[in-house]
Design a protein around this motif. Structure first.
Motif, PDB file in Angstrom:
ATOM      1  N   ASN A 228     -33.986  36.495 -41.981  1.00 20.84           N
ATOM      2  CA  ASN A 228     -32.559  36.457 -41.663  1.00 20.84           C
ATOM      3  C   ASN A 228     -32.202  37.491 -40.599  1.00 20.84           C
ATOM      4  O   ASN A 228     -31.411  37.226 -39.682  1.00 20.84           O
ATOM      5  N   SER A 231     -33.228  36.329 -37.268  1.00 19.20           N
ATOM      6  CA  SER A 231     -32.300  35.312 -36.774  1.00 19.20           C
ATOM      7  C   SER A 231     -31.018  35.954 -36.264  1.00 19.20           C
ATOM      8  O   SER A 231     -30.487  35.578 -35.202  1.00 19.20           O
ATOM      9  N   LEU A 232     -30.522  36.969 -37.003  1.00 17.88           N
ATOM     10  CA  LEU A 232     -29.300  37.660 -36.596  1.00 17.88           C
ATOM     11  C   LEU A 232     -29.497  38.402 -35.273  1.00 17.88           C
ATOM     12  O   LEU A 232     -28.631  38.380 -34.375  1.00 17.88           O
ATOM     13  N   ASP A 446     -25.816  39.369 -47.734  1.00 16.27           N
ATOM     14  CA  ASP A 446     -25.805  39.572 -46.285  1.00 16.27           C
ATOM     15  C   ASP A 446     -27.219  39.569 -45.719  1.00 16.27           C
ATOM     16  O   ASP A 446     -27.484  39.016 -44.644  1.00 16.27           O
ATOM     17  N   GLY A 449     -28.744  35.921 -46.143  1.00 12.25           N
ATOM     18  CA  GLY A 449     -28.023  34.809 -45.550  1.00 12.25           C
ATOM     19  C   GLY A 449     -27.185  34.012 -46.517  1.00 12.25           C
ATOM     20  O   GLY A 449     -26.905  32.830 -46.285  1.00 12.25           O
ATOM     21  N   THR A 452     -28.313  30.934 -51.161  1.00  9.59           N
ATOM     22  CA  THR A 452     -29.157  29.753 -50.951  1.00  9.59           C
ATOM     23  C   THR A 452     -29.784  29.342 -52.276  1.00  9.59           C
ATOM     24  O   THR A 452     -29.952  30.180 -53.181  1.00  9.59           O
TER      25      THR A 452
END
Length: 637
Positions: A228, A231-232, A446, A449, A452
């Protein structure tokens, strides 16, 4: 036919009282004429047989009222008549009237009336002695007492049996209850198995998968978090750096090649120069050794110091003569936009103005200078402001994901890999993010993500492993400890509560049932002992008086007296009669014993009376005193 007096002591059974008649030799029978036969029959039967049989006849007459029923006793007048008939002395023909007249004539002539009267008196006196000698009164009293005590014993037995009915019924109920209680084990085991199944069901409702260890969840958090973050950061790099910063800075470099710098541009120079001057002032005010180090550090980004050209020197001289300022002989090269960006980052990072671990410059003042510098950079190139804003926005989730330590956002920090949250100890991530607080739960979301399905399943599996070995109280405490976390994950609260409740039922219901069964067993055992204790003395009394009753019933009235005394004492000993009744019954027994003792004495008195009256008193009854004595002696016996 047996002699009615053979049982008495005289004469002996082996000696025939009438042997004197049989001792004479048998004489030849002589014929008697038919005319004379009636007179001889009457004489023989009335005088001879009547006289010889008188004692026995008198005794028989006296004994008739007392049940003696022999019609022709041995030694009586009828018996002698039969003997004479067999000997041929009389014929079978009977003449009652003539025989009666002939019988009383001698008695009248010889004073027989007095003898008969004496016999009657003697019979009356003998009757009184007979009644006493036979113990009729004692027998009646003993029989009455026997009946009374037998009835009393029967009442005692009935009372004891009645008193035993309730404890026996209770004992029967207790036995049945104990039997049912003994059969509860399979039922209790089945119920407990059902409770355990409910616990298992509630745990599976939390997570149907395999329980996960802390290191399993930590490994997932690290892997998911790194993915994550990557990706951020990729998004931030593209949106803020590639799309905004790079084009803006490329343009500024072209302008700088043409001599247009942030430090010389009319729009940006005033604010920029103000920042530089204030920074130099703050450094100059800092004491040594901090000042020298700070000056050297910041001058590296402010441009090189170079000599003034001839034209610049001439201009400087004119200015100095007018203003009186010291004449400068060098200048700094203009600061580029790249240098200004670097200075901005230094101003927002307190480490940049720390010397030997000491923050030499005021943090708040440096923050204000950083903001003024951003303003100057925006005046020079507006896209720089957009870049800084976008970078901050896209860095916020990264900051949260990395723990949000509360420090001010700096580009240096955001550009440095945060290895601290991804150590080799996989459990560290689990312990950090799932410490039960709401803040850490938010950081977890956070970092990974959001909620999920993978994350939720992993947390459920981890919680399943945690609560599986806990008791109900521990599960309840686990819920309380994770109260903050459950605010972010409310969907986990109900399954955890169900587990706690199911475990509580499994732990307490079976134990409570066992305790109730144990208590019931103890209570029933006590009730059984109480019932048995109530039955035992009653049964003992009933059995004792059954024996007394059977013995008294089987014994004769006389023989029952000794047993009666024992029974009466037992009645008092067992408190079934009072002292007064006890004394009264013992008095009755002593009275009956006395009566029986008097009857024995009466038998002797009869014999004594007969001797005196018949033998020594002179009542001969026609010379038959000895016969009368033996006849009346039978009455005494």
């Amino acid at each position: 036919m047996a002699n009615a007096f053979d049982q008495f002591d005289a004469p002996s059974k082996s000696v025939n009282t009438f042997d004197k008649f049989d001792a004479a030799p048998e004489k030849e029978k002589m014929p008697i004429s038919d005319a004379v036969r009636p007179f001889t029959d009457v004489a023989n039967r009335a005088l001879v047989a009547g006289t010889l049989g008188a004692p026995v006849d008198i005794a028989t007459t006296v004994m008739r009222p007392f049940g003696y029923k022999e019609k022709e006793p041995v030694g009586g007048s009828e018996w002698f008549g039969k003997q004479m008939e067999q000997m041929g002395l009389v014929t079978p023909t009977r003449r009652p009237g003539a025989e009666f007249a002939a019988a009383i004539a001698p008695a009248v002539i010889t004073g027989g009336v007095g003898a008969v009267k004496g016999g009657i008196n003697l019979a009356k006196k003998a009757k009184d002695y007979y009644s006493l000698a036979k113990g009729e009164k004692a027998e009646a009293l003993a029989e009455a007492l026997k009946t009374k005590l037998s009835t009393k014993a029967e009442d005692v037995i009935a009372g004891a049996e009645k008193a035993m009915q309730e404890p026996k019924a209770k004992l029967q109920q207790v036995g049945k209850a104990q039997e049912q209680l003994g059969a509860r084990e399979p039922v209790a085991a089945a119920r407990q198995a059902k409770r355990e199944q409910q616990v298992e069901k509630s745990i599976n409702e939390l997570s149907s998968g395999t329980p996960a260890l802390a290191e399993d969840l930590g490994s997932f958090i690290q892997s998911k978090g790194q993915s994550n973050l990557k990706s951020l950061k990729t998004t931030r790099e593209r949106e803020a750096i590639t799309n905004l910063k790079d084009p803006a800075f490329d343009t500024s470099r072209g302008r700088e090649a043409k001599g247009d710098f942030i430090s010389t541009n009319p729009k940006s120079a005033p604010a920029f120069n103000e920042v530089v001057e204030e920074l130099n002032t703050q450094i100059a005010r800092t004491p040594e050794p901090y000042r020298s180090q700070l000056k050297s550090r910041f001058e590296s980004v402010m441009g090189k110091e170079v000599p003034l050209s001839q034209g610049e020197l001439a201009a400087q001289q004119v200015r100095s003569s007018i203003t009186g300022e010291p004449m400068r002989t060098s200048k700094r090269e203009p600061m580029t936009l790249d240098q200004a960006e670097f200075l901005r980052r230094m101003l927002t990072d307190k480490k940049a103005y720390e010397v030997e671990g000491f923050t030499a410059l005021d943090v708040n003042r440096m923050t204000d200078l950083s903001k003024k510098l951003v303003q100057a950079m925006g005046e020079y190139e507006p896209r720089v402001t957009e870049y800084i804003k976008k970078y901050g926005e896209l860095s916020a989730p990264i900051t949260k994901a990395l723990g949000g330590r509360g420090e001010a956002l700096t580009n240096i920090e955001l550009m440095t890999p945060e290895e601290v949250m991804f150590s080799a100890d996989k459990t560290a991530a689990t312990n950090y993010f799932l410490n039960g607080s709401q803040e850490r739960a938010k950081r977890l979301l956070d970092l990974t993500g959001g909620k999920t399905p993978d994350l939720m399943n992993r947390i459920r599996a981890y919680f399943k492993n945690e609560v599986n070995g806990m008791n109900s109280n521990q599960v309840s405490n686990f819920i309380s400890k994770n109260e903050g976390l459950l605010r972010e994950f409310p969907e986990l609260r109900k399954p955890l509560q169900n587990i706690s409740e199911a475990k509580k039922v499994a732990e307490t219901a079976g134990v409570a049932a066992g305790k109730r069964a144990e208590s019931a067993a103890t209570r029933l055992a006590g009730e059984a002992r109480t019932a048995e204790a109530a039955i035992a003395p009653k049964e003992k009394i009933a059995e004792k008086f059954r024996i007394y009753q059977n013995q008294i019933t089987a014994l004769t009235p006389k023989d029952s007296i000794n047993k009666a005394e024992s029974l009466v004492n037992s009645l008092r000993q067992d408190k079934l009669i009072g002292d007064a009744a006890h004394r009264d019954l013992l008095t009755q027994i002593e009275r009956i014993k006395t009566e029986y003792g008097d009857s024995a004495q009466a038998a002797q008195n009869v014999q004594l009376m007969l001797r005196k009256q018949l033998v020594y008193g002179g009542l001969k009854l026609g010379g038959l005193g000895v016969g009368a004595y033996y006849g009346l002696k039978a009455l005494g016996q």
